[in-house]
Scaffold this motif. Structure first.
Motif, PDB file in Angstrom:
ATOM      1  N   ILE A   1      -0.508  -2.730  13.362  1.00  0.00           N
ATOM      2  CA  ILE A   1      -0.208  -2.680  11.668  1.00  0.00           C
ATOM      3  C   ILE A   1       0.057  -1.563  10.834  1.00  0.00           C
ATOM      4  O   ILE A   1       1.069  -0.748  11.420  1.00  0.00           O
ATOM      5  CB  ILE A   1      -1.956  -2.222  11.085  1.00  0.00           C
ATOM      6  CG1 ILE A   1      -2.591  -3.785  11.595  1.00  0.00           C
ATOM      7  CG2 ILE A   1      -1.339  -2.674  10.148  1.00  0.00           C
ATOM      8  CD1 ILE A   1      -2.282  -5.316  11.387  1.00  0.00           C
TER       9      ILE A   1
ATOM     10  N   GLY B   1      -3.037  -7.178   7.341  1.00  0.00           N
ATOM     11  CA  GLY B   1      -2.380  -5.887   7.471  1.00  0.00           C
ATOM     12  C   GLY B   1      -0.704  -7.334   7.879  1.00  0.00           C
ATOM     13  O   GLY B   1      -1.446  -8.183   8.825  1.00  0.00           O
TER      14      GLY B   1
ATOM     15  N   THR C   1      -8.242  -7.328   2.695  1.00  0.00           N
ATOM     16  CA  THR C   1      -6.913  -7.086   2.815  1.00  0.00           C
ATOM     17  C   THR C   1      -5.835  -7.136   4.002  1.00  0.00           C
ATOM     18  O   THR C   1      -6.953  -8.398   5.058  1.00  0.00           O
ATOM     19  CB  THR C   1      -7.193  -5.153   3.106  1.00  0.00           C
ATOM     20  OG1 THR C   1      -7.639  -5.067   4.648  1.00  0.00           O
ATOM     21  CG2 THR C   1      -7.871  -4.510   2.307  1.00  0.00           C
TER      22      THR C   1
ATOM     23  N   ARG D   1      -0.309  -3.098   4.644  1.00  0.00           N
ATOM     24  CA  ARG D   1      -0.788  -3.186   4.676  1.00  0.00           C
ATOM     25  C   ARG D   1      -0.900  -4.099   2.737  1.00  0.00           C
ATOM     26  O   ARG D   1      -0.629  -3.518   1.938  1.00  0.00           O
ATOM     27  CB  ARG D   1      -2.783  -2.460   4.701  1.00  0.00           C
ATOM     28  CG  ARG D   1      -2.649  -2.263   5.906  1.00  0.00           C
ATOM     29  CD  ARG D   1      -4.580  -1.364   6.459  1.00  0.00           C
ATOM     30  NE  ARG D   1      -4.911  -0.948   7.304  1.00  0.00           N
ATOM     31  CZ  ARG D   1      -5.206  -2.188   8.091  1.00  0.00           C
ATOM     32  NH1 ARG D   1      -5.482  -3.533   7.505  1.00  0.00           N
ATOM     33  NH2 ARG D   1      -5.538  -2.000   9.646  1.00  0.00           N
TER      34      ARG D   1
END
Length: 314
Positions: free
Chosen positions: A3, A21, A19, A6
């Protein structure tokens, strides 16, 4: 996958947020989105494909950037986030039926999928029946929200002035429904478009003309210009592909769109730089895509609730 960054996607009126990533897939698309943050947009829901959320993202680059990592979106995990050439940020949250190639940029974690599903149900109710708009806010994780609509520029003074007017009008209707579409959906049609006093027929045709005008026509002109098509054939194609649908939409009540189109046609021969052509067509694309988003939201889909798919033969 690692990731890298974000983002947060919030629906303030629902009190819900998730959220996602950005995991390195289709990096150019992800970077264009990241650079455009934060923004707000009317949240939409797929009407044919299934469990899919999408909204128009104010990111001009999405119209033409190429995604190298393409997938059948039916096959990827729930919570996958996409950017598309339709200028959409999309999120899969359940079963999809449409076999569309899509370009993923990241994913919402498994422990937030219940929240995503809840948001999907609320947005479906908004689009299908209640008509209460739901706004999505997209921002960098941990940073403040907000909204901005990017403005491109042209060297030619006439083109730049038209871009400025398009930018202002798009900003005016980005989060508020255009009065022309509100009037149309309430049956106030000055031209009396709709045979024998019908309204649903006119609404269907308006939807059918608006979406391809933004998605395919103006988006396609941007891509063709950036791929090296000379300006003269581009000008001819622009006139040929935009006049008839825009004039029809003007007849149905979208006078502002028709006025912008006439201005565009009157000055096309002035444009002698590909960069100016791209900037102008990109702003027309964003304006029409915004109209299309509102039209999909306002359309009375619930009137067809009695029309249901037949059960599969046994």
């Amino acid at each position: 996958m690692t990731i890298e960054k974000r983002i947060e996607i919030e629906w303030p009126s629902l009190g819900l947020s998730v959220t996602a990533g950005l995991d390195g897939r289709n990096r150019a698309l992800a970077e264009a989105l990241w650079d455009a943050l934060p923004y707000r947009s009317l949240q939409g829901h797929a009407l044919v494909a299934g469990h899919h959320l999408y909204h128009v993202a104010p990111v001009h680059e999405l119209v033409h950037l190429h995604g190298e990592d393409r997938v059948d979106r039916r096959t990827v995990p729930d919570g996958t986030v996409f950017c598309s050439r339709l200028q959409h940020l999309g999120i899969k949250y359940g079963e999809l039926t449409e076999p569309m190639a899509a370009t993923p940029i990241g994913r919402i974690p498994a422990d937030e999928l219940d929240t995503l599903v809840q948001a999907g149900r609320e947005v479906w109710a908004s689009v299908y029946s209640t008509k209460k708009p739901i706004v999505a806010e997209v921002r960098r994780a941990g940073e403040a929200g907000g909204h901005r609509l990017p403005r491109l520029s042209a060297q030619d003074a006439w083109a730049d002035a038209l871009i400025g007017d398009l930018h202002r009008e798009t900003g005016r209707i980005w989060l508020e429904p255009p009065a022309e579409l509100v009037d149309l959906h309430r049956g106030r049609v000055a031209s009396r478009a709709g045979s024998f006093g019908t309204l649903l027929t006119t609404l269907l045709f308006v939807n059918g003309e608006t979406r391809p005008l933004g998605y395919s026509c103006y988006g396609g002109l941007v891509r063709a210009a950036l791929e090296g098509t000379p300006l003269e054939p581009l000008r001819q194609v622009a006139r040929g592909m935009t006049a008839t649908p825009a004039e029809f939409l003007g007849y149905c009540g979208l006078d502002t769109l028709w006025a912008f189109t006439r201005r565009l046609h009157e000055g096309l021969d002035r444009i002698d730089r590909t960069e100016d052509f791209v900037a102008l067509m990109a702003h027309m694309a964003m304006y029409v895509n915004c109209l299309g988003g509102w039209n999909l939201h306002l359309f009375p889909w619930e009137v067809g609730d009695h029309l249901r798919q037949a059960a599969p033969a046994t």
